[in-house]
Each structure stands twice: as structure tokens, then as C-alpha cells.
Design an enzyme around this catalytic site. Structure first.
Site, short mmCIF file in Angstrom:
data_model
loop_
_atom_site.label_atom_id
_atom_site.label_comp_id
_atom_site.label_asym_id
_atom_site.label_seq_id
_atom_site.Cartn_x
_atom_site.Cartn_y
_atom_site.Cartn_z
N PRO A 1 -2.76 33.67 -67.56
CG PRO A 1 -2.08 35.60 -66.47
CD PRO A 1 -2.85 35.21 -67.67
CD GLU A 2 -3.98 29.22 -60.13
OE1 GLU A 2 -4.78 28.49 -59.48
OE2 GLU A 2 -2.73 30.14 -60.01
#
Length: 343
Positions: A58-59
Site C-alpha cells: 500500500p501507499e
């Protein structure tokens, strides 16, 4: 650790190339980058043991997405607690290149996977939300810096420029990324389409149900596989800070309360959900990607090909890096300088 899979093999079609891909939906170990990388190591190994060739995080996984942090900032207002929060956040960020990047490259090599890792990058004292790319031989391919941070993110992250919008041509497909709400920027998406992206990675912090609609649209618009990776976090995963403001969808305040609900998903170019979304827990989301679906999808719609209308519409992308300070030095050779010649 829960696992969602769709590992249906395509039978009798020797021309189809199948790539097994895994999204990691998990929380950062906040304020502890070494432990976060240790956690990533275990998750990459788990994905690789299941045959995955591509692993997407993920980010802001390395360094952390600072959900709920306001850093003491309001219009015309700053405070010491917010400054200290930023000091800690800066300390958790990584240099690119740097020792953490070397470690991630080694994990990619050891597990024989292509790796896309969300990280908070520090360049001096400015931070960037960055996606890092590694090949299965352990080489750091490069990075994408988020070009437009969203809302209060603009107060803590710098802005990327056109010099880091890569699409890498790899044996498993053409690999690129758009971070979070960059995915809602039509011209940014078009830049990736123009570079031929096939494995469109969307590391994000948006766990909303509405996000799924954007991912579905992009897969069909771009004729590409979309791999959207979001953290699943509970309140207990975050360090204590003075002014938390967590999610819009949960009001409970106990430690087990979900404050980032994930929703990671893999979608085919034909608009089929291959795995996910998972709104329940940390876990691995895995699917087999039939790269033949890209051609199948583009028979009817190729957004930068036969459906592009370049006689009417055109996009120009400036890929030059934007530097705030440029030094121009004068080099003088002594033999050419008349002041030093004998008269």
C-alpha cells in the site's frame, strides 16, 4: 493473516501468459521502520511461497500513512506538538537510494519477485509519498513520486514532477503506478496509458466503497490489470498523538476500532474482479492474471490507440525534473586565460 485467492488457470491456450500477483493489505509498524521492513519481509516470503511473481504494497507502507494526524496545523496556527510529530515522522522516512532500499532489493531477489513498495521518502527535510519498483533479480528499477498530495497531505509532503512517472517493460508486463487520488486525475492516467502500462498498481489510503468504482473504471478505460493496495489498520496500530481525527465511517474509540478498512482488489482489463475486495482484516489478495485479456479488452477500446482521436485531443507531458536551485559554474583553463599568460 487471511488470504483471498483466485488462481484459476487458463487451459488449452498456449499463447496466454499467466502472472500470479499478490497485494499485501497490512498496517505499518508506526515510528519503527526496521520492524516495518521485517514485517514486509515475512509478507513477501508468504506471497512468494504461493507462487506470486509480483507483490504490491500500500501507499506509505514504509514510514507510514499518517492517518488522523494534523501536525498542529490550521490556517495561521502552528504548535510544538505538531512540530514534534513531524520530527518523528521524518525520522521514519527513508532515503532513496539508501540502506532500506538495498534491503528491499535483496528481499525481491531472495524471493524472486517483482516488488512495488509504498514508502515515505526523505530528500533533505522534504518528504515525498513514493512508490519504489524492484525486479526479481534484486535491482532497484526506480521510483514514482506522488505528483499531487491530497488535502492536508500537501502540508507534509512535497510534490513530484514529470521526471518520475515511469512504466517499466518487464518480462511479466509493463509495470507502473498511480498513488491514491492520482488515480482520479485523467491526464495522469493518460500518461501511464501512453507508456503502455499493463500492470497498473494503485497503492492507496482510500478504503471507501466508492474507491472500487474508480478501480473498475480504470481497468476498463486503460485495458489493463489494476492492483489496488490499501492498508488495513486499527486504532491500536497508531502511535498516540494529541489531536487524532480518524475515519468518517467509525465513531467507536476503542483500540480494536478499524480506522483504515482496506478494500484491496485486483481487477482485469475486462472489468472482472479477480480477487478482493477485503474489508475485514490484514491479508494477502492473490490472483492469476491472464495477460491475453489485455488484447481481448482492446479489441473494442484502446484509449491511446484507435479510440484516441489525436486530431482533436492531445496530451503533452513534461518529464524534465524541476529543481529549485541550479548551479552554473565557470570552468577556466589556465592556458586560455590571458591574465596568466606571459607578456
Amino acid at each position: 493473516m487471511s488470504t483471498l485467492k483466485n488462481t484459476t488457470q487458463v487451459n488449452g491456450d498456449a499463447s496466454s501468459s499467466i502472472v500470479r500477483a499478490t497485494i499485501v493489505q497490512a498496517s505499518t509498524v508506526y515510528n519503527d521502520t526496521p520492524k516495518t521492513i521485517e514485517k514486509a519481509e515475512k509478507l513477501i516470503a508468504e506471497a512468494a511461497s504461493n507462487g506470486s511473481e509480483l507483490v504490491v504494497f500500500p501507499e506509505g507502507f514504509i514510514g507510514g500513512y499518517p492517518r488522523g494526524f494534523r501536525f498542529g496545523i490550521a490556517v495561521g496556527i502552528h504548535n510544538e506538538e505538531g512540530r514534534d510529530d513531524f520530527r518523528k515522522y521524518h525520522a521514519s522516512a527513508i532515503h532513496v537510494p539508501g540502506p532500506e532500499v538495498d534491503k528491499l532489493a535483496e528481499l525481491a531477489r531472495k524471493n524472486n519477485v517483482y516488488l512495488v513498495m509504498g514508502a515515505i521518502e526523505k530528500d533533505g527535510y522534504t518528504l515525498y509519498c513514493t512508490a519504489l519498483f524492484f525486479n526479481s533479480e534484486g535491482r532497484f528499477l526506480g521510483k514514482h513520486r506522488k505528483v499531487m498530495p491530497t488535502s492536508l497531505e500537501r502540508c507534509i509532503w512535497g510534490f513530484g514532477d514529470g521526471s518520475t512517472i515511469p512504466v517499466y517493460d518487464t518480462p511479466i508486463g509493463k509495470l507502473g503506478a498511480a498513488i491514491c487520488w492520482e488515480n482520479r486525475m485523467p491526464l495522469y492516467r493518460t500518461a501511464l496509458y501512453g507508456k503502455g502500462v499493463e500492470l497498473y498498481c494503485a497503492p492507496t489510503a482510500d478504503g471507501s466503497k466508492e474507491w472500487q468504482s474508480s478501480m473498475m473504471h480504470i481497468a476498463m478505460e486503460g485495458g489493463c490489470f489494476v492492483l489496488s493496495a490499501c492498508q488495513f489498520c486499527q486504532r491500536k496500530d497508531f502511535p498516540a498523538h494529541v489531536d487524532p481525527l480518524f475515519t468518517d465511517w467509525y465513531d467507536d474509540q476503542h483500540d480494536e476500532a478499524i480506522v483504515s478498512q482496506g478494500g484491496s482488489v485486483i481487477i482485469s482489463p475486462l472489468g472482472k474482479v479477480l480477487a478482493g475486495p477485503n474489508f475485514e482484516s490484514e491479508g494477502l489478495i492473490t490472483a492469476d492474471l491472464d495477460l491475453g485479456d489485455i488484447a481481448r479488452a482492446k479489441l473494442y477500446f484502446d484509449v491511446v490507440g484507435h479510440y484516441s482521436k489525436p486530431d482533436v485531443f492531445n496530451l503533452t507531458v513534461n518529464e524534465h525534473p524541476k529543481k529549485p536551485v541550479t548551479f552554473v559554474s565557470k570552468t577556466v583553463k589556465a592556458e586560455d586565460d590571458s591574465e596568466f599568460k606571459e607578456k
